[in-house]
Motif scaffolding. Structure first.
Motif, short mmCIF file in Angstrom:
data_model
loop_
_atom_site.label_atom_id
_atom_site.label_comp_id
_atom_site.label_asym_id
_atom_site.label_seq_id
_atom_site.Cartn_x
_atom_site.Cartn_y
_atom_site.Cartn_z
N ALA A 1566 0.87 -1.18 0.00
CA ALA A 1566 0.00 0.00 0.00
C ALA A 1566 0.90 1.22 0.00
O ALA A 1566 2.13 1.10 0.19
CB ALA A 1566 -0.90 0.00 1.23
N PHE A 1567 0.31 2.40 -0.23
CA PHE A 1567 1.14 3.57 -0.46
C PHE A 1567 0.70 4.75 0.40
O PHE A 1567 -0.49 4.91 0.68
CB PHE A 1567 1.07 3.98 -1.93
CG PHE A 1567 1.55 2.89 -2.84
CD1 PHE A 1567 2.90 2.68 -3.04
CD2 PHE A 1567 0.65 2.04 -3.46
CE1 PHE A 1567 3.34 1.65 -3.86
CE2 PHE A 1567 1.07 1.01 -4.28
CZ PHE A 1567 2.43 0.82 -4.47
N GLY A 1568 1.69 5.57 0.79
CA GLY A 1568 1.40 6.81 1.51
C GLY A 1568 2.00 7.97 0.76
O GLY A 1568 2.65 7.80 -0.27
N ALA A 1569 1.80 9.17 1.31
CA ALA A 1569 2.33 10.36 0.62
C ALA A 1569 3.85 10.38 0.70
O ALA A 1569 4.45 9.64 1.48
CB ALA A 1569 1.74 11.59 1.28
N ASN A 1570 4.46 11.24 -0.10
CA ASN A 1570 5.92 11.45 -0.07
C ASN A 1570 6.71 10.14 -0.17
O ASN A 1570 7.50 9.82 0.72
CB ASN A 1570 6.37 12.15 1.22
CG ASN A 1570 5.52 13.36 1.48
OD1 ASN A 1570 5.07 13.98 0.53
ND2 ASN A 1570 5.27 13.68 2.73
N THR A 1571 6.48 9.41 -1.22
CA THR A 1571 7.24 8.19 -1.52
C THR A 1571 7.27 7.17 -0.38
O THR A 1571 8.20 6.41 -0.26
CB THR A 1571 8.70 8.51 -1.92
OG1 THR A 1571 9.39 8.99 -0.78
CG2 THR A 1571 8.76 9.50 -3.05
N LEU A 1572 6.26 7.18 0.48
CA LEU A 1572 6.19 6.11 1.48
C LEU A 1572 5.52 4.89 0.84
O LEU A 1572 4.57 5.02 0.07
CB LEU A 1572 5.34 6.53 2.68
CG LEU A 1572 6.01 7.38 3.75
CD1 LEU A 1572 5.07 7.53 4.93
CD2 LEU A 1572 7.32 6.78 4.22
#
Length: 1966
Positions: A1566-1572
């Motif tokens: 899964a993905f978060g903001a700022n390339t997390l």
């Protein structure tokens, strides 16, 4: 000396006689200009009948066999044969190539067709799969390709009325294709009963899906859709070869010699029988027709072309003729008239007029003709025959003079003597007979002595001598006419020959290549007047050479046209023409001879000429009198750049080695060191073999390359930044016109080009897949959109790229010789030039190819550089002799002397040019190269004070020049970069060693200095402080390999390659002492520690000498080594020496005497060593890599704090290890910067820097040491070690199952039950005992089946429609449940259907286009593509055929397929994901490489593909905000991918930033903001990554594996699903914040002990969950309420199926131990019972009040339906119960089991269930049972393919067939029996029909089989292979099928798919 150049005259093709009618069809058309286009041999011909002129297309290099005309009728496509055949699209008006299509087909191109718009072209190959390929021909791109058929395809056509539909036909088939995405999907035409299955030869499409086709038997077959509708019988007498469609209708031509015209509805208009016309003959066969208006063109098998005018059809015009079948060998020219005579195996002799270009006479002989000659007076024509006879005809009327047969073998050559008196006849009987002409051809002599057949003969001018050549390569002379052999060579010297047609002899030595002894030249003819020779050979080449040509390998001009062997070539009598004849192509070519004076004028005639000349590669072949090659260029052209091991090969090698070292791999390993290094500065510039590789960037920095590094150098700050994307030597560099991007090309097996940004140092695009060995030249176009590149492969392939898209636009072989430079025309980006060794070529793009022409210059020079001038046709090039050549178009205008020695670099300015050469001078010129404005000499005297080093010599050779910022930037061969100010001063910016390996390296004991010594014969001192410059240099008389500072730093010892060594003053570099005691290289040299009293000198001849430095004497010699010495180290006391040798031996010697010591390894570790640079010993055993067969560790050095060991190896890796490095294969950090071997590594005195030197790349690299705790993780951090830890975070049964599943391909499926015996349709029927008499008095046969419960009128069932599916694939697939339409519908899949479920109505709709199981599903979240779904399926090999795995993209609402992507993921597609814009689709395969592919799904185009991982990848997903970044997770794998152009770059996740983190098996992402990025693991942790570096771990996010994660786009919240036991706190479903810090758990109220969530999706306020137990649940976010939407069996197979006798409900029983009750009208599961054991069979009682269930453990249970209470249970058997049945009178229960038994129970005796009887002698296990209507009999089908009948309840077998035939059955579920023989199909050899059920009406039977098909047939079906309808959807292995009451529905149960399909029955109308 004779002139060794090629002759200056040339040939121009003037006429071709013939037309290719054999083995080709549909190859003759009218163009828009009313010209006729066809082909013959390798030439496309455009023939203007009105003016009687021909134009030729010469772009092919082998036989053309197919032709198609573009709908606008100007462009033509032709396809050829050959190993790498290509298609040319060309203009019939200009005969120039428009596009070349190549690299797909092999063997040849059999058919071609344009579509209606003319945008697409389809081609069919001659390969074994008859590949069909659809092209976007203007771009030269393949849109789709698929195997066409197993047998030959004869014709293909686009359906002109429906887009993207095609039809192909051929041997015994016709196929209808549809093109969608990149998939061509065929449907076979159904011949049915209408016509015979036969070969279809040609076809034409009409409107309303009607196709007309011509068959082999002369019928026309008319198709509607895919079905044969009707036939037009006897349209032709035999095969119909050609069919042509025009406005008026259709024309067909056949083997019967007729052409028929039909109107648009295929009603006959007229017949033209060509056999009956004046020109006709028996056996005429039509191969091609073309109907335009009132004209019809007809091409025949015998190479004639007729033109028929419709209204005068009895008189066709014969407009072209040629020889036909068989080889054409005989050719003679008339001695006084422009006539040529030819004779062929077709037995005809023909006379052609060379002036009128026409056939003027023809005569048929009795025998095939092999040679011909005309008498000197032109009256007689002699013909030699294949049977050994010869005939003489009178030329004027072709009447016979004589016919003589003296020989048995063929006559191959005959010639009249110049005086006309004799005829010499040479035969294959090894002799020549001489006949007297006036004596009516009486034999007067015979020449014997030859031991092979006679090939060529020539008479002398005085007719007294004859020379012959024979097949063994001998040349013999005979006196005439007696035939006595002449052996006296003196006598022969005086002979003058009347003609020269021999291939042997000093005068024609030059026709043979220099070093070969092949005899492939068939014919020669000398033109004495013009001193030229023409030759014809086996390769279809006509060559012109000078005559005489005495030296072998003479230069020539060559002409293509004939495709295969040319059998003969002759000059016409007046030398105006050359006539050549082709053997196999049986065509006659007439070439115009253009002598020298004319060819000057011809320069500016039609483009036609230059094409004829230039289309022959090497046509103006290289002259030999080229000046000596410059030594530097010589050196450069000999560089091979080959590698033993390419970095690309390492992963495979590693895998192989890992297998060997599995055991060691399990051991716990020492961790990698904490500290790291970072590249800081490089001394070096690659100038010795590269040019023009140095530029200013936009910001004024300088960009260049060295080793594998792109360097951006800031000259103000004296710092460097590095682009480190390459992994091997960079060979070329070009800068974008905006000066912000740079392209660099490297060495490699598949060498790549990187385009990168000089500011961010990130790659923008990577181009791969076309160049082998390396990329040696690059150039951007003026608009910056295109890039041209040249490879180092043997053909120096040129590729033109659209680099941003990573797309190859065009490619072509460049030249055999090395190309140094490529330049794109700044004004016309479709044109380019290449220059190099002995050539200059001008190219233009044509579709997927490039067409090149050589520059016309007198003699070919080697060009070193080239540049375009101020207009599009001006080009300036620099030669290796110092001239500048000025070109206009392709013509050399003039040359200007510019430098002494080669001109290596030229650069264009706004108003002029700047050049640089080997003479070390930079010259500025005006814009016409008339005046030299200024010169700068590069000298030490003018070096400015700010220089960062010293010039090694004056006037170094200049290799690169660039201008900008008021300066001239100069790169030299010596590796210096200089900046020349316009006013004169020169500053040196960077320098390195020159060419030659660098081995010697030493760091100063207390200053930041180092010394290097190299094979370039220099010793240099470098400053390592920030000034980064070379402080001192000294030239040595020999190269050196080692050096060492004394402990006080004052002296420096240097070992040289000749066995001598010196000690010099470290400051001045002046000699102190020197010694020369050895012969071999000094390989290492060391001062002893402390005072430096001793010096140890190791040499290649196995000795170490010890010298006393104080008194300069040798005091000891260490002997005993067996191999050259590689490394030396002293211990701290200066007493002990450690020595390594090349044989990997380790020795110890005592100083100063050199006595050898043996020291146990345990002691060695205790010794305090002063330095450690050795590579052997237990303390460093871990530095040797897994693959040590191919790579040596060459150098090592231990840091002074004894913590870190640095090593360098042969592959160019610098590695850091934690010291001591014990145990094999230690972990390390690894850095790539050097390209090939690293020769030496050293730490500086304070460990702050690591210095390394490279062998091949001559670089000195300085690395900054970043100690532990210094945690800025840079992009270029090292890669992790070779062996991953085996520990992957635990074991989970679900993960293991998913990883190990072997998906069955339906089409290859085998039987599910262990059957034995012969299949029913293969059994021979035994005749029954009493064959009934014809008229029987017996009762009529009773009904087969009791049909009392159906209404009065019985109606058969016509069709089944899928209504409901109960099931969801959750146990081995994930992330496959999604919301659609704001949560109104959900979508999921099971088996091979995609299901859309409306949540309000509970209605299901289906997508059923997949041919096999769906494995993955995703939806497109971009608003532009609402409800767009992608599903990927299982498949066989990735051969692009219909069974290949494919991805379907479809609209979930309309179920319309938007695109089909066939892929090479053999095995299947296991993950799909759309990109942020929705335009790209990512897929992952189950193939062994787990390939990752990106598609543009709308076009069906593959953008990029790359090997993913050696083990299974589970999921790959695009970042939600990106089209270029995605992440893949799998078994011990997480990778972060970037799409750059067409290349996929990836980084492994780096774990080392967190202590003790280990690579686990990753399951979800899964993905978060700022390339997390978040990845869920098998252990329940979630890893959080920033870029590709692990930053934290969310421990135990779930207690079991985290199977699924979902990123909500609108608010960024993340849902995770895992496997855990439900508890108060936790659940298997959690909702988290954007950073995965806080969460809320939900419980799924499923009643399971363990919940296992496999799929999650979040809508508005709701979460959708798919579980391992095949449930889909909707959870409310607010109230956590669970609503189960979908139920299914969780484990299969579902074996048992029972339908209720009166209601629309049914029961299923499965392997998962549950029995479930399903309601069809309510569309849901009503109830389920857990039995605790797998169930096998289930049945309702006749009243529907009881249910019997049979179990896998042999038990059976009877339940009461009302209360679900157990009424009774019993276990009399130990093995599975296969079927259970109540008798129709409800009295008996029959139980059939695997123990080959059926037990009977009497239910009236109550629930204790005692067995009353059983049936014995059953040959195998029981499959199905049926009771008779009167409950008196039971029929049993068994696993031995036998059906038996027993009495109930006695259990006696009923043997008589006649008795059995009279029984009426209550039900029929048997797959065996004569009544159902027709249900077995032909292809059930490996698989079975598994189940069947006859409808209650008794009129139909449905069956299920191992292929997953449900079939509907009529009952009974006693004939084999009965007609049926098939219904797809299930996976392999259907287990059961049943009709519900009233025949309203059919229920089918799946084995592999654990799903229940409910089909609605469609009854026939009354």
């Amino acid at each position: 000396m004779a002139d060794r150049t090629a002759p200056n005259c040339h040939l121009r093709l003037e006429w071709v006689y013939g037309y290719r009618g054999h083995q080709c069809r549909n190859n003759l058309y009218y163009t828009a200009a009313k010209e006729i286009v066809y082909f013959v041999a390798g030439v496309g011909v455009v023939y203007n009948t009105r003016e009687h002129k021909q134009k030729f297309y010469l772009g092919h290099n082998d036989d053309i066999i197919s032709l198609a005309l573009h709908p606008e009728r100007v462009l033509v496509a032709t396809g050829q044969v050959g190993k790498e055949p290509y298609i040319c699209v060309w203009d019939s008006y200009t005969v120039q190539t428009v596009s070349i299509l190549k690299d797909v087909h092999t063997h040849g191109i059999a058919c071609l067709a344009f579509d209606l718009e003319g945008q697409c072209l389809v081609s069919v190959g001659l390969d074994s799969k008859n590949t069909i390929c659809v092209w976007d021909w203007r771009r030269g791109k393949v849109l789709a390709a698929a195997p066409g058929h197993t047998d030959r395809i004869f014709d293909i056509s686009w359906d002109l009325y429906q887009p993207s539909k095609l039809v192909s036909c051929g041997v015994k088939h016709i196929k209808f294709w549809s093109l969608c995405g990149n998939a061509l999907t065929p449907k076979r035409g159904v011949f049915g009963k209408t016509g015979d299955l036969q070969t279809i030869l040609c076809l034409a499409c009409a409107k309303d899906e009607v196709t007309y086709s011509g068959a082999l038997n002369g019928d026309i077959y008319v198709w509607k859709g895919i079905n044969l509708m009707r036939t037009v019988q006897g349209a032709h007498g035999s095969g119909i070869f050609s069919m042509n469609v025009c406005e008026e209708g259709f024309a067909t031509g056949g083997r019967d010699g007729c052409v028929r015209l039909w109107d648009l509805n295929f009603k006959p208009i007229t017949v033209i029988d060509l056999r009956e016309t004046d020109q006709g003959y028996k056996g005429l066969s039509v191969r091609s027709v073309c109907w335009r208006g009132d004209h019809i063109l007809v091409g025949t098998q015998d190479s004639e072309i007729f033109e028929v005018v419709v209204h005068d059809r009895t008189k066709p015009f014969l407009i072209m003729q040629g020889h036909c079948e068989g080889e054409l060998w005989a050719l003679a020219v008339h001695p006084t008239k422009p006539l040529a005579m030819t004779g062929s195996d077709d037995r005809s002799v023909r006379i052609w007029s060379l002036i009128d270009h026409a056939l003027i006479a023809r005569c048929n002989m009795e025998e095939p003709i092999r040679c011909a000659a005309v008498s000197t007076d032109g009256i007689h024509l002699a013909l030699g025959m294949k049977d050994g006879s010869f005939t003489v005809l009178r030329v004027r009327d072709m009447t016979e003079v004589v016919h003589i047969k003296d020989r048995k073998e063929a006559i191959h050559e005959l010639k009249y003597s110049p005086d006309g008196a004799h005829l010499a006849v040479g035969s294959n009987d090894n002799s020549v007979d001489i006949y007297g002409v006036v004596q009516r051809y009486k034999k007067v002599g015979e020449c014997i002595g030859s031991n092979s057949f006679i090939t060529h003969m020539d008479w002398s001018t005085d007719s007294k001598c004859l020379q012959i050549n024979d097949g063994s390569g001998r040349r013999l002379f005979y006196r005439m006419p007696s035939g006595k052999e002449v052996t006296n060579r003196e006598e022969l010297k005086l002979v003058q020959w009347a003609s020269w047609t021999c291939v042997l002899g000093p005068e024609v030595n030059g026709i043979w290549p220099k070093y070969s002894d092949i005899n492939d030249i068939n014919s020669v003819d000398a033109n004495f007047n013009n001193q030229v020779l023409v030759t014809a050979d086996d390769y279809g080449l006509v060559k012109l050479l000078r005559y005489p040509c005495v030296k072998k390998g003479a230069k020539f001009k060559k002409y293509l046209g004939h495709s295969a062997h040319i059998t003969n070539a002759r000059w016409s009598h007046d030398y105006q023409w050359v006539i050549t004849i082709g053997g196999a192509d049986h065509s006659v070519f007439q070439w115009k001879f253009v002598p020298e004076r004319k060819s000057k004028e011809a320069m500016h005639i039609a483009p036609q000429e230059t094409l004829a000349d230039s289309n022959s590669e090497e046509s103006d072949s290289d002259q030999s009198d080229v000046p000596e090659m410059d030594s530097e260029i010589e050196q450069e052209t000999q560089h091979t750049y080959l590698r033993q091991v390419y970095k690309e090969d390492l992963p495979q090698l590693k895998e192989q080695c890992k297998e060997k070292h599995r055991a060691i791999a399990m051991k716990k390993k020492e961790r990698a060191p904490g500290s790291g290094v970072k590249l800081h500065f490089i001394h070096g510039y690659r100038g010795y073999d590269c040019r023009s590789n140095l530029f200013y960037t936009q910001t004024g920095e300088i960009v260049y390359h060295v080793a594998a590094i792109g360097v951006v150098y800031n000259r103000q700050q004296n710092t460097q930044r590095f682009y480190m994307g390459h992994d091997d030597d960079i060979l070329s560099l070009a800068i974008h016109p905006l000066k912000d991007f740079v392209a660099t090309g490297q060495v490699g097996r598949d060498s790549s080009i990187h385009i990168w940004d000089t500011e961010t140092l990130k790659p923008i695009s990577v181009l791969r897949g076309f160049h082998q060995l390396g990329v040696c030249a690059l150039d951007f176009s003026a608009d910056g959109k295109r890039l041209a590149s040249v490879g180092l492969d043997e053909n120096h392939t040129i590729v033109l790229w659209d680099w941003r898209k990573g797309e190859k636009l065009s490619a072509m072989r460049g030249s055999k010789d090395k190309i140094f430079v490529v330049k794109i025309n700044p004004y016309l980006p479709d044109k380019l030039i290449t220059a190099g060794v002995k050539h200059m070529k001008f190219w233009h793009k044509a579709g997927g190819g490039l067409i090149g022409r050589k520059g016309n210059m007198g003699k070919t020079e080697t060009m070193m550089c080239a540049v375009y001038g101020w207009s599009e046709e001006m080009v300036f090039s620099g030669t290796c002799t110092g001239d500048i050549c000025i070109w206009r178009d392709m013509f050399l205008m003039k040359t200007v002397k510019a430098h002494d020695g080669p001109v290596f670099s030229v650069h264009a300015l706004e108003k002029g040019f700047v050049t640089g050469g080997k003479d070390g001078i930079v010259a500025l010129w005006d814009d016409t190269f008339e005046r030299c404005l200024k010169t700068y000499a590069i000298k030490r005297a003018v070096l400015a004070p700010g220089s960062k080093g010293l010039l090694l010599e004056d006037n170094p050779s200049i290799r690169a020049i660039s201008l900008g910022h008021g300066h001239i930037l100069v790169g030299t061969k010596n590796g210096e970069i200089l900046e020349v100010d316009k006013s004169g001063p020169i500053t040196l910016l960077v320098q390195g060693h020159m060419e030659g390996e660098v081995w010697g390296l030493a760091t100063h004991p207390h200053l930041p200095l180092c010394a290097t010594v190299s094979d370039d014969k220099t010793l240099r001192i470098w400053d390592l402080s920030p000034s980064h410059c070379m402080l001192a240099v000294r030239k040595l008389r020999k190269g050196g390999r080692c050096c060492c500072f004394s402990p006080d730093g004052k002296a420096l010892a240097v070992g040289l390659n000749d066995g001598s060594f010196l000690i010099v003053n470290a400051d001045t570099l002046e000699d102190l002492v020197s010694f020369h005691h050895r012969k071999d290289v000094i390989s290492d040299i060391r001062f002893s520690p402390g005072t430096g009293k001793y010096l140890a000198v190791a040499s290649g001849d196995t000795f170490v000498d010890i010298y006393n430095v104080m008194n300069s004497k040798r005091v000891g010699v260490c002997k005993g080594c067996l191999n050259y010495i590689t490394h030396l180290d002293w211990d701290k006391r200066g007493k002990l020496l450690q020595v390594n040798t090349g044989a990997k031996e380790q020795f110890f010697f005592e100083a100063p005497r050199g006595k050898r010591q043996t020291i146990p390894s345990t002691e060695v570790e205790k010794i305090d060593w002063s330095t450690w640079t050795c590579v052997l010993g237990t303390s460093v055993e871990g530095i040797w890599p897994l693959i040590n067969e191919v790579t040596e560790v060459t150098a090592a050095c231990l840091s002074n704090d004894r913590k870190v060991l640095a090593t360098g190896d042969d592959l160019g890796y610098v590695k850091l290890f934690r010291y001591p490095v014990k145990g094999k294969y230690a972990k390390f950090k690894r850095y790539v910067a050097h390209s090939t071997h690293v020769t030496n590594v050293r730490w500086t005195h304070d460990d702050s820097l690591l210095v390394t030197v490279g062998g091949g790349d001559t670089c000195l690299m300085i690395w900054a040491h970043e100690p532990e705790g210094h945690r800025e993780f840079k992009q270029c951090d090292s890669e992790e070690s070779d062996i991953e830890s085996e520990d992957d975070g635990g074991y989970d049964s679900d993960v293991t199952r998913e990883n190990e599943i072997n998906y069955t391909i339906k089409a290859l499926s085998t039987n599910m039950r262990p059957m034995t015996g012969v299949k029913p349709h293969l059994q021979l029927k035994e005749p029954s005992v009493d064959e009934r008499p014809a008229v029987s008095r017996a009762l009529p046969q009773p009904e087969k089946l009791q049909t009392n419960n159906v209404g009065k009128k019985k109606r058969p069932i016509e069709d089944l429609v899928l209504e409901l599916v109960f099931g969801y694939r959750g146990n081995d697939c994930r992330n496959n449940v999604h919301y659609l339409n704001e949560g109104a519908d959900i979508i999921y899949h099971t088996a091979s259907v995609g299901i859309v479920l409306n949540l309000t109505t509970s209605c299901q709709s289906f997508y059923a286009e997949h041919s096999d199981d769906i494995l993955c599903l995703t939806i497109n979240q971009h608003p532009k593509f609402p409800n767009v779904v992608a599903t990927g399926q299982v498949g066989d090999t990735g051969d692009m055929s219909a069974t290949s795995p494919s991805i379907h993209v479809w609209d979930a609402m309309t179920k319309q397929t938007l695109s089909v992507l066939r892929c090479f993921h053999s095995g299947g597609v296991c993950s799909v994901s759309f990109s942020a814009t929705g335009k790209l689709l990512l897929s992952v395969g189950l193939d062994p490489e787990h390939t990752v592919t990106i598609w543009k799904w709308q076009e069906g185009a593959k953008v990029a593909s790359r090997v993913g991982h050696t083990q299974r990848i589970f999921v790959a997903e695009f970042r939600p905000d990106s089209d270029t970044h995605f992440v893949s997770v799998g078994i011990k794998h997480v990778r972060f991918w970037t799409l750059a152009g067409r290349a996929l770059l990836s980084k492994k996740g780096v774990l080392s930033s967190i202590e003790d983190a280990r690579m686990q098996t990753m399951l979800s992402v899964a993905f978060g903001a700022n390339t997390l990025t978040f990845t869920g693991t098998i252990s329940g942790d979630v890893c959080v990554w920033k870029e590709h570096i692990l930053v934290r771990i969310v421990a135990k996010a779930h207690t079991g594996p985290v199977f699924t994660m979902y990123t909500t786009l609108r608010d960024g919240l993340i849902v995770t699903g895992g496997k855990e036991r439900p508890s108060k706190e936790g659940g298997a479903l959690k909702l988290w914040d954007q950073e995965l810090k806080r969460c809320r758990a939900f419980r799924l109220e499923t009643g399971q002990i363990i919940d296992c969530v496999r799929s999650v999706c979040r809508g508005k306020g709701k979460i959708l969950v798919g579980t391992r137990n095949a449930e889909i649940i909707e959870v409310g976010e607010k109230n956590a309420a669970c609503n189960i939407l979908v139920n299914g069996h969780m484990d299969g197979p579902i074996w048992g199926l029972g339908t209720h006798p009166s209601r629309d409900v049914f029961l299923s029983a499965a392997e998962d131990g549950t029995v479930r009750l399903w309601d069809i009208p309510e569309k849901k599961m009503l109830n389920k019972v857990n039995l605790g054991h797998p169930a096998r069979t289930i049945s309702y009682s006749p009243e529907g009040d009881m249910v019997a269930i049979g179990m896998k453990n042999g038990e059976f249970i009877i339940l009461l339906v009302a209360s679900l209470k157990i009424w009774g249970k019993k276990r009399d058997r130990r093995s599975p119960i296969q079927d259970i049945r109540f008798s129709p009178n409800s009295r008996y229960l029959a139980v059939g089991s695997t123990e080959s038994a059926v037990d009977f129970y009497d239910l009236t005796l109550g629930p204790q269930l005692n067995r009353i009887n059983c049936c014995r002698d059953i040959p195998s296990f029981v499959m199905q049972m049926d009771f008779s209507a009167d409950s008196a009999y039971v029929q049993i089908s068994t696993g031995a393919y036998k059906r038996l009948v027993y009495e109930v309840p006695s259990g006696k077998q009923v043997p008589e067939q006649s008795h059995i035939d009279r029984i009426t059955w209550a039900t029929w579920t048997s797959v065996l029996g004569d009544e159902v023989i027709g249900i077995w199909s032909r292809n059930t050899d490996k698989a079975d029909v598994t189940c069947a059920c006859v409808s209650h009406s008794g009129l139909n039977i449905v069956t299920g089989d191992d292929f997953g098909m449900v079939k509907l047939l009529d009952f009974p079906c006693p004939d084999k292979f009965a007609k049926h309808k098939r219904f797809l959807g299930h996976s392999a292995h259907l287990t059961n099928v049943r009709f519900t009451n009233g025949d309203r529905y059919v229920v089918s149960a799946g084995g592999d798919d654990r799903s229940l399909f409910v089909w609605r029955c469609v009854h026939a109308p009354h």
